[in-house]
Scaffold this active site. Sequence first.
Site, PDB file in Angstrom:
ATOM      1  N   LYS A  96       3.489  -7.801  12.012  1.00 10.88           N
ATOM      2  CA  LYS A  96       2.534  -7.939  10.756  1.00 10.88           C
ATOM      3  C   LYS A  96       2.822  -9.324   9.959  1.00 10.88           C
ATOM      4  O   LYS A  96       4.071  -9.975   9.960  1.00 10.88           O
ATOM      5  CB  LYS A  96       3.146  -6.761   9.956  1.00 10.88           C
ATOM      6  CG  LYS A  96       2.193  -6.992   8.444  1.00 10.88           C
ATOM      7  CD  LYS A  96       2.353  -5.544   7.787  1.00 10.88           C
ATOM      8  CE  LYS A  96       1.623  -5.724   6.263  1.00 10.88           C
ATOM      9  NZ  LYS A  96       1.666  -4.582   5.755  1.00 10.88           N
ATOM     10  N   ARG A 141       0.385   4.009  19.762  1.00  8.87           N
ATOM     11  CA  ARG A 141       1.170   5.275  20.193  1.00  8.87           C
ATOM     12  C   ARG A 141       1.964   4.652  21.517  1.00  8.87           C
ATOM     13  O   ARG A 141       1.167   3.871  22.392  1.00  8.87           O
ATOM     14  CB  ARG A 141       0.422   6.259  20.874  1.00  8.87           C
ATOM     15  CG  ARG A 141       1.087   7.553  21.286  1.00  8.87           C
ATOM     16  CD  ARG A 141       0.108   8.514  21.480  1.00  8.87           C
ATOM     17  NE  ARG A 141      -0.921   8.569  21.992  1.00  8.87           N
ATOM     18  CZ  ARG A 141      -1.817   9.488  22.380  1.00  8.87           C
ATOM     19  NH1 ARG A 141      -1.402  10.709  21.848  1.00  8.87           N
ATOM     20  NH2 ARG A 141      -2.877   9.504  22.929  1.00  8.87           N
ATOM     21  N   ARG A 184       0.875  -1.134   0.228  1.00  7.41           N
ATOM     22  CA  ARG A 184       0.185   0.125  -0.079  1.00  7.41           C
ATOM     23  C   ARG A 184       0.722   1.077   0.052  1.00  7.41           C
ATOM     24  O   ARG A 184       2.270   1.192   0.350  1.00  7.41           O
ATOM     25  CB  ARG A 184      -0.944   0.014   1.220  1.00  7.41           C
ATOM     26  CG  ARG A 184      -2.113  -1.216   1.161  1.00  7.41           C
ATOM     27  CD  ARG A 184      -2.838  -1.190   2.419  1.00  7.41           C
ATOM     28  NE  ARG A 184      -3.602   0.167   2.619  1.00  7.41           N
ATOM     29  CZ  ARG A 184      -3.294   0.916   3.770  1.00  7.41           C
ATOM     30  NH1 ARG A 184      -2.445   0.550   4.520  1.00  7.41           N
ATOM     31  NH2 ARG A 184      -4.219   1.988   3.797  1.00  7.41           N
TER      32      ARG A 184
HETATM   33  C1  BTN Z   1       0.710  -4.025   2.453  1.00  3.57           C
HETATM   34  O1  BTN Z   1       0.963  -4.511   3.276  1.00  3.57           O
HETATM   35  O2  BTN Z   1       1.047  -2.796   2.011  1.00  3.57           O
HETATM   36  C2  BTN Z   1       0.068  -4.811   1.256  1.00  3.57           C
HETATM   37  C3  BTN Z   1       0.853  -5.841   0.795  1.00  3.57           C
HETATM   38  C4  BTN Z   1       0.113  -6.639  -0.463  1.00  3.57           C
HETATM   39  C5  BTN Z   1       1.145  -7.734  -1.026  1.00  3.57           C
HETATM   40  C6  BTN Z   1       0.368  -8.753  -2.011  1.00  3.57           C
HETATM   41  S1  BTN Z   1       1.443  -9.873  -2.650  1.00  3.57           S
HETATM   42  C7  BTN Z   1       0.533 -10.267  -3.850  1.00  3.57           C
HETATM   43  C8  BTN Z   1      -0.008  -8.981  -4.403  1.00  3.57           C
HETATM   44  N1  BTN Z   1       0.932  -8.645  -5.515  1.00  3.57           N
HETATM   45  C9  BTN Z   1       1.613  -7.306  -5.021  1.00  3.57           C
HETATM   46  O3  BTN Z   1       2.416  -6.834  -5.649  1.00  3.57           O
HETATM   47  N2  BTN Z   1       1.107  -6.959  -3.794  1.00  3.57           N
HETATM   48  C10 BTN Z   1       0.135  -7.919  -3.586  1.00  3.57           C
END
Ligand code: BTN
Length: 267
Positions: free
Chosen positions: A123, A251, A61
Amino acid sequence: MTVQWQAEAIWEAVSPLWPAFSVEILPEIDSTNTELMRRARAGQHDPVLLVAERQTAGRGRLGRDWKSDVQGEGGTLTFSLGVPLAPADWSGLSLAVGLAVVESLHPDLRLKWPNDVWLQQRKLAGILIETASVGDTRYAVIGIGINIAPRDATDLRTPPAALQELWPEATAPDVLARVALPLVQAVQQFVVQGFAPLRPAFHARDLLYGQEVVCSDGTTGTARGVDASGALLVHTDQGLIKINSAEVSVRPAPPPSPDPGSRGRTV
Ligand code: BTN
């Protein structure tokens, strides 16, 4: 290492729900999301589950990279579900997707609003949802990356969690086989009902509830769950406010005030 994907079993389970559905496993691609968005722009709008054993340019993201160092050895599961969708309201889709992932995998997994799956304080998986327009409707690309095996985290501030901490024999194909059908069902249910009926289930998995949080828009307060559209509720000095899109971090607790009784003592 040869990875045994259960593509046919997944196809058999999902295709009655989504005619023209296909499952594709690629040894390598830049990013499963990028590929499905390219295909959508080129006019390919059939439902597809695209899995990559290795991504060379995985995306997260907010323009971030999605790195997974031991990919190709089954250390990370990376896939995207591409589907034409026309929900009345798109809000809460990423929460519905996250719920499908955690509920199909393990009771100890939690959701960190809006898009992350966490195990304890780390995560474990991320979700990236993108859409392309298809006439009057849209093609949604729901990308999911799940850490299966512990991986090198030297370049990361907090080492990520891995599913093998909970499920030692987990492999990427096992995890895909568990998640694929519930994910498709969740997406179809979301189209009909939206996020509102999922609110209690989200609450049960909500990592942030009751935590002091800082949002990227500067809002600080106590997380109080989500509303019926999936917006984050934060109790602030100005009252309860709704956050629709922001990064949220917990926080750090203030340092404990000195205990007068222990002043001057060494232990
Ligand atoms: C995040 O945590 O920011 C989102 C990560 C999403 C990763 C997945 S892997 C499969 C698909 N292809 C990508 O390039 N991204 C998503």
